[in-house]
Design an enzyme around this catalytic site. Structure first.
Site, PDB file in Angstrom:
ATOM      1  N   ARG A   1       0.864  -1.138  -0.152  1.00 49.37           N
ATOM      2  CA  ARG A   1       0.031   0.005   0.045  1.00 49.37           C
ATOM      3  C   ARG A   1       0.924   1.331  -0.105  1.00 49.37           C
ATOM      4  NH1 ARG A   1      -3.300  -2.708  -1.859  1.00 49.37           N
ATOM      5  NH2 ARG A   1      -5.244  -3.316  -1.049  1.00 49.37           N
TER       6      ARG A   1
ATOM      7  N   HIS B   1       0.598  -0.356 -10.223  1.00 47.84           N
ATOM      8  CA  HIS B   1      -0.480  -1.130  -9.849  1.00 47.84           C
ATOM      9  C   HIS B   1      -0.533  -2.442 -10.199  1.00 47.84           C
ATOM     10  CE1 HIS B   1      -3.283  -0.719  -5.946  1.00 47.84           C
ATOM     11  NE2 HIS B   1      -3.121  -2.099  -6.306  1.00 47.84           N
TER      12      HIS B   1
END
Length: 310
Positions: free
Chosen positions: A225, A273
């Site tokens: 994250r 991502h």
């Protein structure tokens, strides 16, 4: 009849409708799957962050919400959600994808491959890296993804130290926990992999002080994250040589803004991502199995602990 609402956006509906029906058909359930439904008729909601569905109050028959992603930080704090929430744990797709990403980038940095891939001057630099057994790797986060990556790297010969918030025992892995354990994990990690969730307890975990605890010249791989790292502190550590390189797949703002210094920094690799995308067929089977379990009165898999945030 079990009524299932797909509340995850029209593009995802186009991707998931057929695979979800295939997976649900295999359970033998009598079901209705729809993109729109009367709230009072809905038994299960298939959900993704950013969904149009934010107020669960009208869903009086709702039994559970099944998240399509592993990350649940955008929904755990919703006060209208009072039914069980399950996150996505897809060992066929998501977990394997993460293992491949982490293993690939750890090996890339361990072997020093960048010096040969980007070598415009055609310099002959026969630098021999140490063997894996001489390269300590630290993994922060020993959930499903962290554990799978730790086991894969250990199998390749790396001495792996895993840190988690609560005590865990894993064969072949040195496991640490708590604040003292975190310091020890950082001090020994020549390559550090971040696989923690985004919670109040983990946000800004790698600040200036903790980055300084890593061995000088350590490498960071973050497919976990974005908010785990303080961006300015990381840039300062890269500029000083405390951190040799950072491979980052997740960011505080996504897509990463064009003006962000990570893009131009010579010691940062940005990936968009992609470390572990949810694979539609296998994720559909995970969702279908949880609905089957719910209808059979069996415990749901991968339930989120609201207090912990994951």
């Amino acid at each position: 009849m079990t009524n299932i609402l797909f509340a995850a956006g029209p593009d995802l509906w186009a991707e998931y409708e057929a695979p979800l029906r295939t997976a649900l058909d295999a359970t033998g359930l009598d079901y209705q799957l729809a993109y729109e439904a009367d709230p009072e008729s809905v038994d299960y909601v298939v959900y993704a962050p950013g969904s149009w569905l934010q107020d669960f109050t009208p869903y009086t028959r709702l039994k559970a919400v099944l998240n399509l992603w592993a990350g649940v930080e955008k929904i755990t704090g919703n006060p209208t959600l009072t039914v069980p929430l399950a996150r996505m744990v897809d060992e066929e797709g998501l977990t394997q994808g993460m293992v491949e990403y982490v293993t690939g980038h750890v090996l890339r940095h361990h072997l020093g491959m960048d010096a040969y891939i980007a070598n415009p001057e055609q310099a002959w630099r026969p630098v021999v890296p140490p063997l894996a057994g001489e390269r300590p790797v630290g993994i922060l986060g020993l959930g499903t993804l962290g554990l799978a990556c730790a086991e894969a790297l250990s199998a390749l010969g790396f001495p792996v130290t895993g840190w988690s918030r609560s005590p865990k025992t894993v064969a072949g892995i040195t496991t640490l926990h708590g604040s003292d354990g975190l310091s020890e994990a950082l001090e020994n990690a020549e390559i550090l992999v971040l696989l923690l969730p985004d919670t109040p307890a983990t946000r800004d975990l790698l600040d200036t002080e903790r980055l300084a605890q890593l061995p000088r010249g350590a490498v960071i791989v973050n497919p976990g994250r974005g908010p785990l790292i303080v961006d300015d502190a990381l840039i300062a550590a890269l500029d000083s040589g405390q951190i040799a390189h950072a491979t980052l797949d997740v960011f505080r703002t996504e897509p990463l803004p064009a003006e962000h210094p990570f893009w131009a920094h010579p010691k940062v690799t940005v990936t968009p991502h992609i470390a572990s995308e949810t694979r539609v067929p296998s994720a559909s089977r995970v969702i279908a199995e949880n609905i089957r379990r719910g209808e059979a009165g069996e415990p749901l898999l991968h339930l989120v602990d609201r207090a912990a945030g994951y």
